[in-house]
Design a protein around this motif. Structure first.
Motif, PDB file in Angstrom:
ATOM      1  N   LEU A 182       0.725  -1.435  -0.309  1.00 29.30           N
ATOM      2  CA  LEU A 182      -0.299  -0.024   0.071  1.00 29.30           C
ATOM      3  C   LEU A 182       0.743   1.052   0.260  1.00 29.30           C
ATOM      4  O   LEU A 182       0.338   2.212   0.391  1.00 29.30           O
ATOM      5  N   GLY A 183       1.992   0.860  -0.191  1.00 29.49           N
ATOM      6  CA  GLY A 183       2.998   2.460  -0.234  1.00 29.49           C
ATOM      7  C   GLY A 183       3.562   2.238   1.357  1.00 29.49           C
ATOM      8  O   GLY A 183       3.387   4.516   1.294  1.00 29.49           O
ATOM      9  N   TYR A 184       3.665   2.157   2.322  1.00 26.71           N
ATOM     10  CA  TYR A 184       4.016   2.415   3.359  1.00 26.71           C
ATOM     11  C   TYR A 184       5.126   2.077   4.066  1.00 26.71           C
ATOM     12  O   TYR A 184       5.349   0.364   3.180  1.00 26.71           O
ATOM     13  N   ALA A 185       5.917   2.915   4.719  1.00 28.31           N
ATOM     14  CA  ALA A 185       6.786   1.443   5.530  1.00 28.31           C
ATOM     15  C   ALA A 185       6.586   1.439   7.185  1.00 28.31           C
ATOM     16  O   ALA A 185       5.971   2.295   7.104  1.00 28.31           O
ATOM     17  N   ILE A 186       7.966   0.652   7.600  1.00 21.32           N
ATOM     18  CA  ILE A 186       6.887   0.478   8.720  1.00 21.32           C
ATOM     19  C   ILE A 186       8.115   1.032   9.923  1.00 21.32           C
ATOM     20  O   ILE A 186       9.459   0.783   9.287  1.00 21.32           O
ATOM     21  N   LEU A 187       7.805   1.437  11.393  1.00 16.95           N
ATOM     22  CA  LEU A 187       8.898   1.659  12.379  1.00 16.95           C
ATOM     23  C   LEU A 187       8.418   0.975  13.119  1.00 16.95           C
ATOM     24  O   LEU A 187       7.351   0.869  13.998  1.00 16.95           O
ATOM     25  N   LEU A 188       9.666  -0.186  13.212  1.00 12.50           N
ATOM     26  CA  LEU A 188       9.711  -1.452  14.187  1.00 12.50           C
ATOM     27  C   LEU A 188       9.909  -1.406  15.367  1.00 12.50           C
ATOM     28  O   LEU A 188      11.067  -0.535  15.857  1.00 12.50           O
ATOM     29  N   CYS A 189       9.036  -1.775  16.944  1.00  8.22           N
ATOM     30  CA  CYS A 189       9.082  -1.298  18.460  1.00  8.22           C
ATOM     31  C   CYS A 189       9.389  -2.294  19.657  1.00  8.22           C
ATOM     32  O   CYS A 189       8.156  -3.034  18.621  1.00  8.22           O
ATOM     33  N   ASN A 190      10.459  -3.463  19.472  1.00 13.26           N
ATOM     34  CA  ASN A 190      10.228  -3.947  20.025  1.00 13.26           C
ATOM     35  C   ASN A 190      10.535  -3.743  22.179  1.00 13.26           C
ATOM     36  O   ASN A 190      10.994  -3.617  22.754  1.00 13.26           O
ATOM     37  N   ALA A 191       8.983  -4.293  22.147  1.00 15.13           N
ATOM     38  CA  ALA A 191       8.916  -3.643  23.498  1.00 15.13           C
ATOM     39  C   ALA A 191       9.315  -4.062  25.100  1.00 15.13           C
ATOM     40  O   ALA A 191       9.005  -3.713  26.384  1.00 15.13           O
ATOM     41  N   ALA A 192       9.302  -5.589  23.752  1.00 16.37           N
ATOM     42  CA  ALA A 192       9.811  -5.848  25.743  1.00 16.37           C
ATOM     43  C   ALA A 192       9.267  -6.667  26.941  1.00 16.37           C
ATOM     44  O   ALA A 192       9.537  -6.755  27.947  1.00 16.37           O
ATOM     45  N   ASP A 193       8.242  -6.652  26.506  1.00 14.01           N
ATOM     46  CA  ASP A 193       7.122  -6.568  27.280  1.00 14.01           C
ATOM     47  C   ASP A 193       7.289  -5.644  29.113  1.00 14.01           C
ATOM     48  O   ASP A 193       7.155  -6.065  29.939  1.00 14.01           O
ATOM     49  N   ASP A 194       7.831  -4.769  28.299  1.00 11.12           N
ATOM     50  CA  ASP A 194       8.223  -3.568  29.121  1.00 11.12           C
ATOM     51  C   ASP A 194       7.651  -2.669  29.600  1.00 11.12           C
ATOM     52  O   ASP A 194       7.522  -1.472  28.646  1.00 11.12           O
ATOM     53  N   PRO A 195       6.909  -2.251  30.790  1.00  7.12           N
ATOM     54  CA  PRO A 195       5.619  -1.105  30.199  1.00  7.12           C
ATOM     55  C   PRO A 195       6.602   0.534  29.974  1.00  7.12           C
ATOM     56  O   PRO A 195       5.732   1.214  29.711  1.00  7.12           O
ATOM     57  N   GLU A 196       7.429   0.622  30.458  1.00  6.91           N
ATOM     58  CA  GLU A 196       8.525   1.427  30.897  1.00  6.91           C
ATOM     59  C   GLU A 196       9.012   1.513  29.500  1.00  6.91           C
ATOM     60  O   GLU A 196       8.448   2.904  28.713  1.00  6.91           O
ATOM     61  N   ARG A 197       9.161   0.289  28.531  1.00  5.50           N
ATOM     62  CA  ARG A 197       9.759   1.533  27.211  1.00  5.50           C
ATOM     63  C   ARG A 197       8.469   1.136  26.166  1.00  5.50           C
ATOM     64  O   ARG A 197       8.268   1.956  25.221  1.00  5.50           O
ATOM     65  N   GLU A 198       7.324   0.281  26.860  1.00  2.70           N
ATOM     66  CA  GLU A 198       5.955   0.321  25.945  1.00  2.70           C
ATOM     67  C   GLU A 198       5.598   2.333  25.424  1.00  2.70           C
ATOM     68  O   GLU A 198       5.469   2.507  24.874  1.00  2.70           O
ATOM     69  N   SER A 199       5.930   2.533  27.254  1.00  2.00           N
ATOM     70  CA  SER A 199       5.558   3.968  26.964  1.00  2.00           C
ATOM     71  C   SER A 199       6.237   4.945  26.426  1.00  2.00           C
ATOM     72  O   SER A 199       6.094   6.092  25.467  1.00  2.00           O
ATOM     73  N   GLU A 200       7.429   4.799  26.693  1.00  3.56           N
ATOM     74  CA  GLU A 200       8.808   5.439  25.568  1.00  3.56           C
ATOM     75  C   GLU A 200       7.974   5.148  23.878  1.00  3.56           C
ATOM     76  O   GLU A 200       8.778   6.243  23.422  1.00  3.56           O
ATOM     77  N   TYR A 201       7.693   4.088  23.652  1.00  2.00           N
ATOM     78  CA  TYR A 201       7.612   3.679  22.379  1.00  2.00           C
ATOM     79  C   TYR A 201       6.218   4.744  22.388  1.00  2.00           C
ATOM     80  O   TYR A 201       6.540   5.102  20.521  1.00  2.00           O
ATOM     81  N   LEU A 202       5.174   4.833  22.028  1.00  2.00           N
ATOM     82  CA  LEU A 202       4.518   5.308  21.932  1.00  2.00           C
ATOM     83  C   LEU A 202       4.485   6.592  22.068  1.00  2.00           C
ATOM     84  O   LEU A 202       3.894   7.291  21.056  1.00  2.00           O
ATOM     85  N   ASP A 203       5.416   7.501  22.764  1.00  2.00           N
ATOM     86  CA  ASP A 203       6.026   8.914  22.494  1.00  2.00           C
ATOM     87  C   ASP A 203       6.319   9.206  21.778  1.00  2.00           C
ATOM     88  O   ASP A 203       5.911   9.695  20.533  1.00  2.00           O
ATOM     89  N   LEU A 204       7.318   8.247  21.380  1.00  2.00           N
ATOM     90  CA  LEU A 204       8.190   8.439  19.828  1.00  2.00           C
ATOM     91  C   LEU A 204       7.432   7.861  18.906  1.00  2.00           C
ATOM     92  O   LEU A 204       8.155   8.802  18.105  1.00  2.00           O
ATOM     93  N   LEU A 205       6.645   7.516  18.846  1.00  3.01           N
ATOM     94  CA  LEU A 205       6.140   7.440  17.501  1.00  3.01           C
ATOM     95  C   LEU A 205       5.232   8.709  16.968  1.00  3.01           C
ATOM     96  O   LEU A 205       5.107   8.416  16.149  1.00  3.01           O
ATOM     97  N   VAL A 206       4.400   8.844  18.374  1.00  4.84           N
ATOM     98  CA  VAL A 206       3.520  10.447  18.048  1.00  4.84           C
ATOM     99  C   VAL A 206       4.745  11.001  17.341  1.00  4.84           C
ATOM    100  O   VAL A 206       4.326  12.047  17.079  1.00  4.84           O
ATOM    101  N   ASP A 207       5.738  11.311  18.307  1.00  6.47           N
ATOM    102  CA  ASP A 207       7.540  12.303  17.872  1.00  6.47           C
ATOM    103  C   ASP A 207       7.362  12.538  16.551  1.00  6.47           C
ATOM    104  O   ASP A 207       7.762  13.334  16.203  1.00  6.47           O
ATOM    105  N   ARG A 208       7.463  10.965  16.113  1.00  9.26           N
ATOM    106  CA  ARG A 208       8.725  10.248  14.811  1.00  9.26           C
ATOM    107  C   ARG A 208       6.726  10.863  13.872  1.00  9.26           C
ATOM    108  O   ARG A 208       7.528  10.692  12.442  1.00  9.26           O
ATOM    109  N   TRP A 209       5.928  11.263  14.067  1.00 11.42           N
ATOM    110  CA  TRP A 209       4.662  11.394  13.060  1.00 11.42           C
ATOM    111  C   TRP A 209       4.429  10.349  12.093  1.00 11.42           C
ATOM    112  O   TRP A 209       4.488  10.770  10.717  1.00 11.42           O
TER     113      TRP A 209
END
Length: 351
Positions: free
Chosen positions: A89-116
């Motif tokens: 469909l013409g999209y690229a993927i930015l992959l985040c491995n959260a490692a079942d870590d709540p703090e890392r999950e939160s960081e990645y949610l913010d990162l993906l918003v920041d990366r638009w």
């Protein structure tokens, strides 16, 4: 390091989702909240990236993907499915491995918003429960994979976990096994209870209510499965069948049976769940419950892209747009599963 949306959110005492919407001009927010956010951004010297400034409709043609554990073979298969669908469909993927870590999950949610990124696929089942408030107020389209969180307005796709647990347990019962161990997922896992309930229901229907032992593992990998199986066999050496939460734990269970001087499946049968590629190549090949991983990945991407193609938003009373990404009714899809019989299961040993 330049300030991020998360820095602005902390200064303004609001969520990153609220900051993202206000700075992008999306959604409603009280004027006092807007003033506080813009003041925080000025004080910190926050500036959106050049790409973000130039993309008023967030059209980066990039999707985020958050997974639980890249070491579990189920997730690389899902990543491939999502990436293939996105690429078509013409999209690229930015992959985040959260490692079942709540703090890392939160960081990645913010990162993906920041990366638009334009939207996010979340295939980390526990994340939905740990970050419900963030997800319920998400500033971009999100689809959940293998998560039961259906009451926060997000589209979800999952397998029929309860039916799968039932198929595995019924298979062992039909082979004549009457003393069966259930190797459950760690308590934090959200899919585990449904699979366990399905197995218990099937065994109850088969008239096997006594002699069933349930042990929850401390991790969902091979080592966790081996430890849980060893515990079950120590409690009742007469157990001849083991239903494991996933394929990795089932492989660990086969190791535990062999460590006790017994053979698979002659002295003990084992079932898994997922049908990862490895399942067909272990010795003996693993009987398991197959999920439609490719269909999950493609549906999740299609759902995000459909949302992104919705008509432009209309202005609210404050001059900002309303509706926002994900304003359409959320869809909830449950895919059927199937039993794949291989060499790790056989008739219950006589005597």
């Amino acid at each position: 390091m330049p300030p991020t949306i998360a820095d602005v959110a902390r200064r303004a005492r609001v969520s990153t989702a609220t900051v993202s919407r206000v700075l992008a001009g999306h959604g409603r927010a009280r004027q006092e909240t807007r003033d506080r956010i813009f003041a925080a951004a000025r004080e910190l010297g926050y500036r959106p990236s050049g790409v973000a400034r130039s993309l008023r409709q967030r059209a980066t043609r990039t999707l985020g993907l958050i997974i639980t554990d890249i070491e579990n073979p189920f997730f690389p298969q899902l990543v491939r499915a999502v990436e293939d669908a996105a690429h078509d469909l013409g999209y690229a993927i930015l992959l985040c491995n959260a490692a079942d870590d709540p703090e890392r999950e939160s960081e990645y949610l913010d990162l993906l918003v920041d990366r638009w990124v334009d939207g996010v696929v979340i295939a980390a089942s526990s994340l939905g429960g740990r970050h419900r408030e963030w997800l319920a107020d998400a500033p971009l389209p999100i689809v959940l994979v293998n998560s039961p969180e259906q009451d926060i307005g997000l589209s979800t796709i999952s397998s029929d976990n309860q039916a799968g647990g039932g198929l595995a347990a019924r298979h062992l019962a039909e082979l004549g096994h009457r003393r069966i161990g259930l190797i459950g997922a760690p308590p934090r896992n959200v899919d585990g209870p449904a699979r366990l309930a399905g197995a218990r229901d099937a065994l109850r229907t088969a008239g096997i209510e006594h002699g069933v032992i349930h042990v929850a593992a401390d991790d969902a990998g091979v080592t966790g499965g081996q430890r849980a199986a060893a515990e079950i066999l120590a409690i009742d050496p007469g157990v001849t069948g083991l239903v494991a939460y996933n394929d990795l734990m089932a492989i660990g269970a086969m190791r535990a049976i062999r460590a006790g001087g017994r053979r698979v499946p002659d002295d003990g049968s084992v079932t898994g769940f997922d049908d990862v590629d490895l399942a067909a190549f272990v010795d003996p090949p693993l009987t398991t419950i197959a999920q439609s991983t490719a269909e999950m990945g493609r549906w999740a991407v299609d759902q995000l892209v459909r949302t992104l193609k919705k008509p432009a938003l209309t202005a609210d009373s404050d001059g900002g747009p309303t509706g926002g990404p994900g304003a359409e009714p959320a869809a909830h899809v449950v895919l059927p599963v199937r039993l794949v019989v291989r060499g790790s299961t056989g008739p219950a040993p006589s005597g």
